[in-house]
Structure formats: structure tokens, C-alpha cells
Design an enzyme around this catalytic site. Structure first.
Site, PDB file in Angstrom:
ATOM      1  N   ASP A 181       0.593  -1.063   0.106  1.00 51.26           N
ATOM      2  CA  ASP A 181      -0.158   0.086   0.355  1.00 51.26           C
ATOM      3  C   ASP A 181       1.240   1.109  -0.223  1.00 51.26           C
ATOM      4  OD1 ASP A 181      -2.230   1.649   0.464  1.00 51.26           O
ATOM      5  OD2 ASP A 181      -3.385   0.998   1.787  1.00 51.26           O
TER       6      ASP A 181
ATOM      7  N   ASP B 100     -10.830   1.870  -3.076  1.00 53.66           N
ATOM      8  CA  ASP B 100     -11.151   1.815  -1.668  1.00 53.66           C
ATOM      9  C   ASP B 100     -13.003   1.300  -1.997  1.00 53.66           C
ATOM     10  OD1 ASP B 100      -9.295   1.164  -0.646  1.00 53.66           O
ATOM     11  OD2 ASP B 100      -9.035   3.272   0.611  1.00 53.66           O
TER      12      ASP B 100
END
Ligand code: DGJ
Length: 699
Positions: free
Chosen positions: A452, A520
Site C-alpha cells: 500500500d 477503496d
């Protein structure tokens, strides 16, 4: 595929297209043609344009392959450099062309030279068997004895043939809103898609798609996608004469590069092509990425159905809780269990812990061993979340090495999500990051990393560098280097690229990582738009798509709809399985089993966007491989009262084949030509209804 050298005029032939370029009498390397094939003899050497008017030098309106800043050229160049004598102009003259043939590819290297300064620029064009995609990049070599400062170096310049304006399709938006499609007609001036953020980020995808009259089945499209995960710039310009040109490559904002004597600078690659429909463009790029861009180990393997803990447990992870989740995940058929953020350092929320890659002893008193063993004993593989490029000031790492992140001594460092970006241009920082991951992967036999990156760069001081303006470039190279080293040491390790969702969803990431977390936003209605945009240029199998319980109260829709959407990519699960009713668990089980039976078709087949909400009250995609076709349909979120009947014409089937579909106890068989030319009516009621229909071709 072939490349023909007609005395300095090069015809690059792909399956269905020609790209033609060559030097004119003055040595300027020019663009001649890109598009449909002509007889090779019909191409002629480019003519030299004289001055148009005293205000428009001929060079400004010339079609070139790599324009430099210099002489009377005033248009935006692909290359700008400064020589040691402070001359800031580069004049490149054609020197040679070299064609090399390998097993499944042919490379043309055209070398241009600025002779007084011994600077060589080599334009590279690579074609591969069976594809219309051309890879382009440039190599810049300093043959002199003093440094040259490169201030801009695009990967490629493109000149488009039509004098009518093109429509530019942009893909982007924001965090939780990536890959949203916008159309802009470029009539005059310059349209720029650029980021200085350090990561490739959410606002635009690093690509251009320029079309005229294009639909899913027709039109003319020129496209290029940059393989770079950092700051980039795409400039699309239409000049007064009607010519449209595109430049694509590294961003030149706060960038320069010191090219030392004897050194060669290689730009990132751009993968480009000409197509006669959006469908051909997407299918061409999809297959090309699988064959030639993705890391080889997993490129042709179907991706496992994955469970990710993020939306179920957020930072609140612990050994027992994750083991319970893992049991449920295995029971519904997941093949990979990924524990997301929260397992390390003093991480109880996002303000602490990044950089401290040791297992949190309170949450995991016996380390990760019990969890990993449990996951593996359940027949799943184990994955772990990292954010390797970042550090929280509230961490042991930062306290010990406050100079390890980008900063200026005179400025307060800007925190975003309470974190800073590590200075990966420092060898010891790179080593630390590699070691931290290596240690855990080795110790626990980790099969999968979710990598990430949750903030852009700021205060990009990198005093360790001779030229701190190289830091964004060197940082991304370091990211690739660490990922490659991990893969080399652990050949079976899969790595997912994520940057706050889809902030790193491009071909640079996909040259080093195996898949992408696209957004997301897991709301299935939003997701359809995101997936639609993504599918234009990027490989379907790499698009991780979770089914979650997000937004179920805000915008209710059933599990069938949610699975329908996520099964159009690489199916993953992210809901809190511990809270599910038996019925919900059964629904998950049913769809995961169905997905496994069609995933080869979805991940490797040709795919067709048959209908979408921008034009239709239905969203429909179809995936086809040899013997199977799968149709996904979702109805419009807005209309209650109309369209009970939806009509779908299929695509890509064998017209002489017979396709059988099973509806419960009933079976129906249709000819491929019928399904494509006549089509079928489907009855679907209300908003957000959905259907998945599998067609088997008779042997
Ligand atoms: C952002 C990612 O996109 C999410 O999936 C999740 O991993 C969080 N970061 C964790 O902090």
C-alpha cells in the site's frame, strides 16, 4: 509482424497496422504514418517544410518522432537538456537505424545525434508477434566528458493523421472515484493530464485515448499507456493547422537528471496502438498485458479468490479474531487469506506504527505463527499488508532515524494520514525496507503481499542526492527494485499494488506487481463505473474486486448484485463473515463456486462491454473463451417503472457454434449467429436486479 528498413524509412508492421517514420533530407527524424496498412512501396520519404510565415517556422508544424527544444522550434518538445557550456538547445540528426529480431519480438532502434555534444538519443520501437501494440521508449546517452542536465525526457511523441479534432477519453477522478470516464474534444490548445504527486495517483490514469467516431464496434482510436508509477505528464495539443500531437512520459515538474559522461538514461515505456473500436483496443491491451507486461510467474495463472480483512476488522486485528475469520473464509471457498492493516508495531489506528514491521505482541502474543498455520491448515494461502514506503513520526523507526524521510531542515514536514514518505533514494533505507519484508516473508512463508502507499510526496528534500530533483524518479525505481528483489528471492510470492485504492493502477505497477487494488470504493454501483473505466486499457484479471457489506444501509442492494459486479474482475471477499447469517454464508459459497467455474473465461477471455448506464438502462458485459460465454447484467439504479425487458446482442461468439444455456431444469440452445445478430430478451424487474448467465458451446 516485421520491420522494413527502406533506406532510412522504417515500416513497423503489426498484425493489422503500420507505423512509419523516417529521416528527411536534413536528417530530421519524422513521423510518416500510423494506422491502416498501405503497400510498403507507397510510403515516400518525408518532405522538408519551409517557413510557413515569419511567425510559424516549418519545424513547428512538422510531424516528428521526438521533437527537441532548439533552433526555431517553439512547440512543446519531447526533450530538453542543458549542455556544460550552457547551451540549452538540442539538435538531433538521424545517424542510424538498427533492427534486431528475437524469438517473438522485433526491435527498431533509431539513433539520433547532437554531434557537437556527443549526445545520442535512441528511439526504440518494439513489436511482438500477434499484437497491434507497439512499445516505445527513448534512451539518452552522454558520450561527452562533462555532465548534461536533462530537464525533460518524454517516452514518446505521437502525431495523429486526421486534421479534424480528436476526442480525448480521460480516466480518473479521485480517491474512491477512480477511472471515471470523461470525454474532451481537443479543438485547440493543449490538454494536459499530469501529476506531481510522486505516485501515479487517482486523478488521471497515465494514458491517452484519442478517438474519432469511436464506439465499442467502430471508429478510429489512438492510445498509449505509460508504464510508470510516479509523476507523469501527458500533453495533447492541436495546432492551428489542425494537427493533433501527444507527448507522454515523466513529468518535468521539479525534475531534472544529471547525465554523467558515458551514462545512459532510459525513459519508462509507453505501450501504444491504433484500433478500430474500443473493444479491439481493450481486448488487444488485455491480452498483451498478460502475455508481455505482467511478471511472468503468475501472468497466465488464474488469480485465487481472496479474502481481505480490512472492511471487516479495520485496525482491530488479533490472532483469535483473524483465525475465526479465516475459518469462515475457507468455508465459503476462499483460497487466499490476506490480513490487512493493523498487525504491526503500535498500530491501533493510522497515527502510529508505520515503519515498525514487527508483529504487535499484544494482538499476536505468539507472533503470526498460529494464524499462518491455521490459514494454511485450512487449505488457503496467507497474505499480509505492508506500507513499505512510509513512516509514522510516532514509530521506533522515525525516532531512531528522523532523517530517513524526505524533508527540509527549515520546514515542518507535512503530515498526511499522520505519515511521511521514506527517502528510498538512501541505500540504507531501501535495504531496511527490503530486510523488513524479507524477514517476515521468510519467517512465516508469506505467499502474498498487499503493498500500500497512502499519501503523495511533500518536502522532497533529498540532500543525499547530487541532484535532489531526481528523487521522485529514483524513488519509483527503488519501489520496483525492492518488489523485484522480493520476487526473485521468493518466486512464488504474489504482490498486489495498492495506493489508497487505485492510486497505483497502471502498467508500471503491473510490470512488477501481479495485480491491483482498483479503488477503496466497494459500493457496487460506483464500482461498475470504476471497473468500466479500468477495463478500457488494463487487464481484467488484475482488477481485484471485493464483495463487501459497505453501504448496505445507505444504498441497499442484494448480494446477487454485489457478486455480479465483483465477478466481472478478480473476485475477492471483504465483508465481516463473522456477522453473516447462514443464508448469507450460503450465498457467498454459491457465488464463489460459480466464479471458480467461470474464472478462466473472465480472467483470460475476450470481453465485451455490451451496455452501460451512460447510454442504457442496463449494464452488461460478456466474457468469451473457447467453449464458454458468460453474460453479466445489472439494471439501472434509477428507473423503477420501465424496461422490464432488456434486449442483448452478444459479441465475439463462434457464428457457427451452438450455445446451450441452463435455466434450472430447462435448457435452451442458440446458434452463435443468432445470439449475435438477433439477440435475446431478458425479463428483469426493478432497480439493481442482476443476472449471470453461462453459455456452453457444444463440442
Ligand atoms: C488503503 C487501502 O486502499 C485499503 O484497502 C486498506 O489497505 C487501507 N489502506 C489500510 O490502511
Amino acid at each position: 509482424m516485421k520491420i522494413i528498413d527502406k533506406n532510412g524509412l522504417f515500416i513497423i508492421e503489426t498484425e493489422n497496422t503500420h507505423y512509419v517514420c523516417g529521416a528527411d533530407g536534413t536528417g530530421l527524424f519524422r513521423h510518416i504514418h500510423w494506422g491502416k496498412k498501405c503497400a510498403p512501396d507507397s510510403y515516400i520519404k518525408p518532405v522538408v517544410h519551409g517557413e510557413k510565415t515569419s511567425n510559424v517556422p516549418g519545424i513547428d508544424v512538422s510531424d516528428t518522432e521526438y521533437m527537441t527544444f532548439g533552433a526555431a522550434c517553439t512547440r512543446t518538445p519531447a526533450l530538453k537538456a542543458e549542455y556544460p557550456d550552457r547551451c540549452r538547445e538540442t539538435l538531433l540528426v538521424y545517424k542510424s537505424g538498427r533492427i534486431t529480431e528475437e524469438k517473438d519480438k522485433i526491435t527498431l532502434e533509431v539513433t539520433l545525434e547532437d554531434e557537437p555534444y556527443s549526445l545520442e538519443v535512441t528511439l526504440c520501437y518494439v513489436v511482438r508477434d500477434g499484437f497491434d501494440v507497439i512499445e516505445r521508449y527513448a534512451k539518452i546517452r552522454n558520450g561527452a566528458e562533462a555532465n548534461v542536465l536533462i530537464e525533460k525526457a518524454a517516452s514518446a511523441e505521437f502525431c495523429l493523421p486526421s486534421k479534424r479534432p480528436y476526442v480525448s477519453t480521460g480516466l480518473g477522478g479521485s480517491w474512491v472515484g477512480e477511472f471515471r470516464q470523461t470525454e474532451t474534444e481537443v479543438r485547440s490548445g493543449t490538454l494536459v493530464y499530469e501529476t506531481h504527486k510522486g505516485t501515479s495517483e487517482h486523478a488521471f490514469s497515465p494514458c491517452f485515448i484519442l478517438s474519432q467516431g469511436a464506439t465499442e464496434k467502430s471508429g478510429e482510436i489512438y492510445y498509449g499507456a505509460l508504464a510508470w508509477s510516479g509523476s507523469y505528464k501527458i500533453e495533447i495539443n492541436r495546432d492551428f493547422s489542425g494537427t493533433t500531437r501527444a507527448l507522454i512520459g515523466l513529468s518535468d515538474f521539479d525534475f531534472s537528471y544529471i547525465l554523467h559522461p558515458g551514462e545512459q538514461f532510459v525513459t519508462p515505456s509507453v505501450f501504444c496502438g491504433y484500433a478500430n473500436s474500443f473493444s479491439d483496443m481493450s481486448n488487444g491491451m488485455n491480452a498483451f498485458a498478460i502475455e508481455h507486461i505482467l511478471p511472468k510467474r503468475f501472468a497466465k495463472e488464474p488469480l485465487p479468490v481472496l479474502y481481505n480483512s480490512w472492511e471487516a476488522t479495520w485496525f482491530d486485528v488479533n490472532s483469535e479474531g483473524q483465525q475465526s475469520l479465516a475459518e469462515k473464509a475457507a468455508a465459503i471457498g476462499c483460497e487466499m487469506f490476506v490480513m490487512d492493516d493493523g498487525w504491526f508495531g503500535e498500530r491501533s489506528d493510522d497515527h502510529a506504527g508505520l515503519g515498525d514491521w514487527y508483529v504487535n505482541p499484544v494482538k499476536f502474543p505468539e507472533g503470526l505463527g498460529p494464524l499462518v498455520r491455521k490459514v494454511k491448515s485450512l487449505g488457503m494461502k496467507f497474505g499480509l499488508w505492508f506500507e513499505p514506503e512510509m513512516v509514522n513520526p510516532y514509530s521506533d523507526l522515525y525516532l531512531a532515524h528522523p532523517d530517513g524521510s524526505y524533508h527540509y531542515d527549515t520546514r515542518e514536514s507535512s503530515l498526511l494520514r499522520d505519515q511521511l514518505v521514506l527517502n528510498l533514494t538512501l541505500p540504507e533505507v531501501r535495504e531496511h525496507v527490503f530486510d523488513s519484508m524479507d524477514r517476515l516473508v521468510g519467517e512465516y512463508g508469506i505467499d502474498y503481499i498487499k503493498w500500500d502507499a497512502n499519501r503523495p510526496f511533500s518536502e522532497t528534500g533529498a540532500e543525499n542526492l547530487e541532484n535532489p530533483r531526481e528523487c521522485r524518479l529514483r524513488h519509483i525505481r527503488a519501489v520496483y527494485e525492492i518488489a523485484d528483489r522480493l520476487k526473485e528471492k521468493y518466486p512464488d510470492l504474489q504482490i498486489e499494488a495498492c495506493a489508497s485504492g487505485g492510486g497505483r493502477a497502471e502498467l508500471g505497477a503491473l510490470s512488477h506487481f501481479d495485480m491491483i487494488w482498483t479503488s477503496d470504493d466497494t459500493d457496487p454501483i460506483d464500482r461498475l463505473e470504476i471497473q468500466h473505466g479500468y477495463s478500457l486499457l488494463y487487464p481484467i484479471k488484475c482488477m481485484r474486486a471485493w464483495v463487501t457489506d459497505t453501504n448496505r444501509d445507505v444504498r441497499p442492494n442484494d448480494w446477487d448484485f454485489r457478486f455480479n459486479v465483483s465477478m466481472q474482475g478478480s473476485l475477492s471477499v471483504g465483508g465481516n463473515l463473522l456477522k453473516f447469517t447462514d443464508e448469507e454464508t450460503e450465498i457467498h459459497k454459491k457465488y464463489i463456486a460459480l466464479y471458480k467455474s467461470i474464472r478462466n473465461t473472465v480472467q483470460f477471455g475476450r470481453f465485451y462491454r455490451l451496455a452501460d448506464f451512460r447510454r442504457d438502462t442496463l449494464y452488461a458485459t460478456e466474457y468469451v473463451d473457447g467453449d464458454k460465454a458468460v453474460l453479466f447484467m445489472c439494471t439501472d439504479p434509477c428507473s423503477f417503472f420501465r424496461d422490464k425487458f432488456y434486449h442483448v446482442n452478444f459479441d465475439g461468439l463462434d457464428k457457427d457454434g451452438k450455445y446451450t444455456v441452463t435455466y434450472g431444469a430447462d435448457k435452451a440452445t442458440y446458434g452463435g449467429d443468432f445470439l449475435m445478430n438477433v439477440g435475446l430478451d431478458f425479463e428483469m424487474y426493478g432497480t439493481l436486479a442482476s443476472k449471470i448467465i453461462v453459455f456452453e458451446k457444444e463440442k
